[in-house]
Design a protein around this motif. Structure first.
Motif, PDB file in Angstrom:
ATOM      1  N   MET A 145       0.825  -1.214   0.000  1.00 46.75           N
ATOM      2  CA  MET A 145       0.000   0.000   0.000  1.00 46.75           C
ATOM      3  C   MET A 145       0.859   1.264   0.000  1.00 46.75           C
ATOM      4  N   LYS A 146       2.205   1.086  -0.016  1.00 45.56           N
ATOM      5  CA  LYS A 146       3.071   2.259   0.070  1.00 45.56           C
ATOM      6  C   LYS A 146       2.866   3.192  -1.131  1.00 45.56           C
ATOM      7  N   PHE A 147       2.655   2.574  -2.319  1.00 45.00           N
ATOM      8  CA  PHE A 147       2.471   3.419  -3.511  1.00 45.00           C
ATOM      9  C   PHE A 147       1.208   4.267  -3.375  1.00 45.00           C
ATOM     10  N   LEU A 148       0.168   3.700  -2.724  1.00 38.43           N
ATOM     11  CA  LEU A 148      -1.082   4.450  -2.552  1.00 38.43           C
ATOM     12  C   LEU A 148      -0.883   5.572  -1.543  1.00 38.43           C
ATOM     13  N   ARG A 149      -0.113   5.253  -0.474  1.00 37.59           N
ATOM     14  CA  ARG A 149       0.170   6.276   0.543  1.00 37.59           C
ATOM     15  C   ARG A 149       0.961   7.431  -0.082  1.00 37.59           C
ATOM     16  N   ASP A 150       1.947   7.067  -0.918  1.00 39.33           N
ATOM     17  CA  ASP A 150       2.749   8.104  -1.586  1.00 39.33           C
ATOM     18  C   ASP A 150       1.895   8.954  -2.522  1.00 39.33           C
ATOM     19  N   ALA A 151       0.925   8.303  -3.191  1.00 35.78           N
ATOM     20  CA  ALA A 151       0.052   9.044  -4.113  1.00 35.78           C
ATOM     21  C   ALA A 151      -0.801  10.053  -3.354  1.00 35.78           C
ATOM     22  N   PHE A 152      -1.351   9.623  -2.208  1.00 35.26           N
ATOM     23  CA  PHE A 152      -2.162  10.548  -1.398  1.00 35.26           C
ATOM     24  C   PHE A 152      -1.297  11.698  -0.879  1.00 35.26           C
ATOM     25  N   ASP A 153      -0.100  11.357  -0.379  1.00 36.39           N
ATOM     26  CA  ASP A 153       0.783  12.402   0.159  1.00 36.39           C
ATOM     27  C   ASP A 153       1.188  13.402  -0.929  1.00 36.39           C
ATOM     28  N   GLY A 154       1.294  12.917  -2.190  1.00 40.13           N
ATOM     29  CA  GLY A 154       1.713  13.797  -3.273  1.00 40.13           C
ATOM     30  C   GLY A 154       0.688  14.851  -3.646  1.00 40.13           C
ATOM     31  N   ILE A 155      -0.589  14.486  -3.577  1.00 38.20           N
ATOM     32  CA  ILE A 155      -1.631  15.444  -3.988  1.00 38.20           C
ATOM     33  C   ILE A 155      -2.271  16.161  -2.802  1.00 38.20           C
ATOM     34  N   LYS A 156      -1.951  15.710  -1.579  1.00 39.47           N
ATOM     35  CA  LYS A 156      -2.597  16.287  -0.397  1.00 39.47           C
ATOM     36  C   LYS A 156      -2.411  17.808  -0.260  1.00 39.47           C
TER      37      LYS A 156
END
Length: 399
Positions: A1-12
């Protein structure tokens, strides 16, 4: 799930205060917390520490609805193909064919329920600047299970808008409503479009297009003085008690199978989500009223006895609607009173007023009076405690 966490952090950052999509932060937060636990914590004050948050509680309720959901899918296909076989338009059908047909009919209803309901919640969330609450995930699943299979989707959409706004949002959203939103949707449909919520052509998929088919519910047939039977052409299949218990009867999609509802009830009781006092007292109230009517026995509905609790929305309403922790009573004594009145009045109105689905309207009525019941229960407790204190003081002074 790290890629999903990184995606959320990128657009947050775009959704945070000052970002170019700041207005859409409630939508972002809802999607983020659907996948991950919120990263904000309290730093002061006293709080209850519990591993069961609203998200997990709502998940348990949705899982408890699955047995009624899956059986409802099969039951839709079962009655659709039974009418075709009885009329000679088809030789036979398999279990999987019936299940897949039910899935095909039910899927659009579920999609409309969540799309329209969550759409309304998104609008209110962005307007008031708060997050999307998990409460609608349960409401969105309840609604498809309490409507007829052939209900036009645009009627369902209109009713959902009414139910979510009037039954929930105007009170402040999840946890603040005094009425069960799914029941508000059902009541709106019942009074706004009565011909699509009653009769003998709405409970079986395609029945309105088939001549010689009578798919009325058992309560509808008993109310008109007939037998509890499926009539297709010359075929007249009288429903047994086992048919009613298993759920092979016409009715709202998720309300026909008592055994599937009982499985859901066990899940809710073991997880502590539902109140056993409300369910048990509701059964007692329904049994008492059914027994009294059976002693009278003036018509088939009165003579139906305890079987009233196997048909209509009685079991589903009692397990999944009456136990709603937001709109039900909160005190233990109040839960006994609340549940008993729901069971007692549901059978009373069903028989005397000709409301086959009276249980839904009775639960809405008791939703309104739940705070009043709790108020008088608390006041009675206060009076008893004051009386005990006064008696102890008098006893001490006289010693």
């Amino acid at each position: 799930m790290k890629f999903l966490r990184d995606a959320f952090d990128g657009i947050k950052p775009d959704f945070m205060p000052g970002g170019k999509r700041e207005k859409f932060y409630p939508v972002f937060e809802t999607i983020e917390t659907f996948f991950f636990t919120p990263d904000h914590v309290t730093t002061s004050g006293s709080h209850i520490r519990d591993g069961v948050d609203i998200k997990r509680l709502m998940t348990v309720v949705v899982l408890a609805l699955f047995p009624a959901l899956f059986f409802g899918m099969y039951n839709i296909g079962y009655f659709h193909f039974e009418q075709l076989v009885a009329l000679g338009q088809q030789d036979s059908y398999t279990f999987m064919e019936a299940f897949l047909f039910g899935l095909w009919k039910l899927l659009p209803i579920i999609i409309v329920s969540y799309a329209v309901g969550l759409g309304v919640e998104f609008i209110f969330a962005m307007f008031y600047g708060h997050g999307i609450h998990e409460g609608y995930f349960v409401t969105g699943m309840l609604i498809p299970l309490i409507v007829p299979v052939d209900l036009p989707l645009w009627m369902l959409a209109v009713a959902i808008v009414f139910g979510v706004v009037i039954g929930k949002e105007i009170f402040g959203g999840t946890g603040m409503n005094i009425l069960n939103p799914a029941l508000v949707v059902r009541a709106f449909l019942f009074f706004a479009y009565p011909t699509f919520m009653s009769g003998d052509k709405v409970w079986v998929a395609g029945a309105s297009e088939v001549d010689g088919m009578s798919g009325a519910t058992i309560l509808g047939q008993l109310g008109s003085g007939g037998d509890a039977a499926l009539q297709v052409g010359s075929v007249n299949h009288v429903y047994s008690v086992m048919d009613m218990f298993v759920g092979l009867i016409p009715g709202s999609i998720g309300e026909t199978s008592t055994i599937a509802i009982l499985i859901g009830a066990v899940m809710l009781l073991l997880s502590g989500v539902a109140s056993w006092r409300i369910i048990l007292s509701g059964i007692i109230g329904g049994t008492v009223m059914s027994f009294l009517f059976q002693l009278w026995g003036a018509n088939p509905l009165m003579d139906f006895g305890w079987k009233h609790m196997l048909v209509g929305g009685f079991a589903f309403g009692l397990v999944f609607m009456a136990t709603d922790p937001v709109s039900a009573t909160q005190t233990n004594t109040g839960k006994w009173i609340y549940g008993f009145l729901i069971g007692f009045l549901s059978i009373l109105l069903r028989v005397l007023n000709g409301f086959p689905e009276a249980v839904m309207l009775v639960i809405l009525l008791l939703n309104v009076f739940a705070p009043t019941i709790d108020h008088y229960v608390v006041q009675a407790s206060v009076k008893r405690r004051n009386k005990r204190v006064e008696d102890k003081i008098k006893k001490a002074l006289s010693a």
